[in-house]
Scaffold this active site. Structure first.
Site, short mmCIF file in Angstrom:
data_model
loop_
_atom_site.label_atom_id
_atom_site.label_comp_id
_atom_site.label_asym_id
_atom_site.label_seq_id
_atom_site.Cartn_x
_atom_site.Cartn_y
_atom_site.Cartn_z
N TYR A 33 0.82 -1.20 0.00
CA TYR A 33 0.00 0.00 0.00
C TYR A 33 0.85 1.25 0.00
CZ TYR A 33 0.79 0.97 5.00
OH TYR A 33 1.36 1.28 6.20
N ARG A 52 8.35 4.02 -4.60
CA ARG A 52 8.42 3.03 -3.52
C ARG A 52 7.43 1.89 -3.77
NH1 ARG A 52 7.54 5.06 2.46
NH2 ARG A 52 5.41 5.25 1.68
N LYS A 147 6.49 -2.13 1.97
CA LYS A 147 5.32 -1.53 2.62
C LYS A 147 4.11 -2.43 2.45
CE LYS A 147 3.12 3.04 3.06
NZ LYS A 147 3.22 3.25 4.50
#
Ligand code: PLP
Length: 283
Positions: A33, A52, A147
């Site tokens: 996420y 990212r 993440k």
């Protein structure tokens, strides 16, 4: 008020949006996420979040359902449809629905869900008073640089903080602070800003990167290294950074006041400089 959310190609009222019970995000936390903040209806640090996301997907060999241009367009469409002036856009990609099996499906159909949350971020009362943190052992898995949506331990940490009358928890491993439950942790000591170096032990915060850049551009001294709880307790200042809190002063650690118990000049200045830069580069 009902929001319009995005699910796999469709914009829908939130009550009509559906995800399969076989979704691997739901069954295995097999998902990643990003949270991008919105100020004045514009996205903060979007290219950093997109980069990212791509890295998280690669590390998990997870295919992406749409490219960066499409992602940006969906972000903007959701901000517009929901009239978000200030708040955030949440994005989640999972490996999608498949028969329950620990092995990844041979032909995954990744799922993309996005929604907005309206919230006052800039004029936050905590930015004036500072927040209190407790310390807890860091019991998360070994790839915190990815993440993922496995957020149960950080969630437990937040509850432990609340139970102790604090705002958040800093996680500690081998005597050193890794990071906060949902933010990167910093101290100011000997005239230097100190924050944990990057590695598998922490998430490479997009706000962290921007804050360290503006700090260096403002001739502040930065050290990326581990620091202990004892060093933090004796520091002149402490603060955290994240997409939704920007730069947030920490004034208490495990009940002990840091640097007089009020937000310090470095954290205040960094919040200002970061917000100026964030507004200037928002898209
Ligand atoms: N560290 C952790 C564990 C996080 O969950 C987050 C944000 O969610 C951060 C750091 C800060 O990252 P960013 O600045 O990209 O929001």
């Amino acid at each position: 008020m009902s929001r319009i959310v995005y699910v796999n190609g469709e914009y829908l009222p939130e009550a009509e949006a559906k995800i399969s019970v076989f979704d691997r995000g739901f069954l295995f936390a097999d998902g990643v996420y990003e949270v991008t903040s919105v100020i004045d209806g514009r996205l903060i640090d979007f290219p950093g979040h997109a980069a990212r996301l791509q890295r998280s997907l690669c590390e998990l060999e997870m295919p992406r359902p749409v490219d960066d241009d499409a992602l940006l367009a969906i972000h903007r469409e959701l901000v517009a449809r929901n009239g978000v002036g200030e708040g955030m856009v949440y994005l989640q990609i999972t490996r999608g629905a498949a028969d329950r099996d620990f092995a990844y499906p041979a032909e995954p159909a990744p799922s993309l869900v996005m929604f907005t949350q309206v919230k006052a971020l800039v004029d936050s009362p905590k930015a004036e008073t500072g927040m209190a943190v407790i310390t807890i052992p860091d019991l998360r898995w070994g790839r915190r640089d990815i993440k993922t949506v496995q957020l149960l331990y950080p969630s437990m940490g937040k509850m432990a903080a609340k139970a102790a009358g604090a705002d958040d928890a800093w996680m500690v491993e081998d005597g050193a602070v890794t990071e906060g439950t949902s933010n990167n942790a910093y101290i100011v000591t000997g005239g230097r800003i100190v924050t944990r170096h990057l590695g598998h032990e922490i998430l490479a915060g997009i706000t962290r990167a921007a804050v360290l850049r503006v700090a260096r551009e403002s001739q502040m001294q930065v050290e990326e290294r581990s620091f202990t709880v004892e060093e933090a307790m004796a520091a002149d200042e402490a603060f955290v950074t994240s997409a939704s809190t920007f730069v947030m002063p920490v004034v208490r650690i495990d009940g002990q006041a840091i640097g007089g118990g009020a937000p310090g000049p470095v954290a205040r200045r960094l919040r200002e400089v970061y917000l100026d830069e964030a507004r200037r580069t928002a898209i």
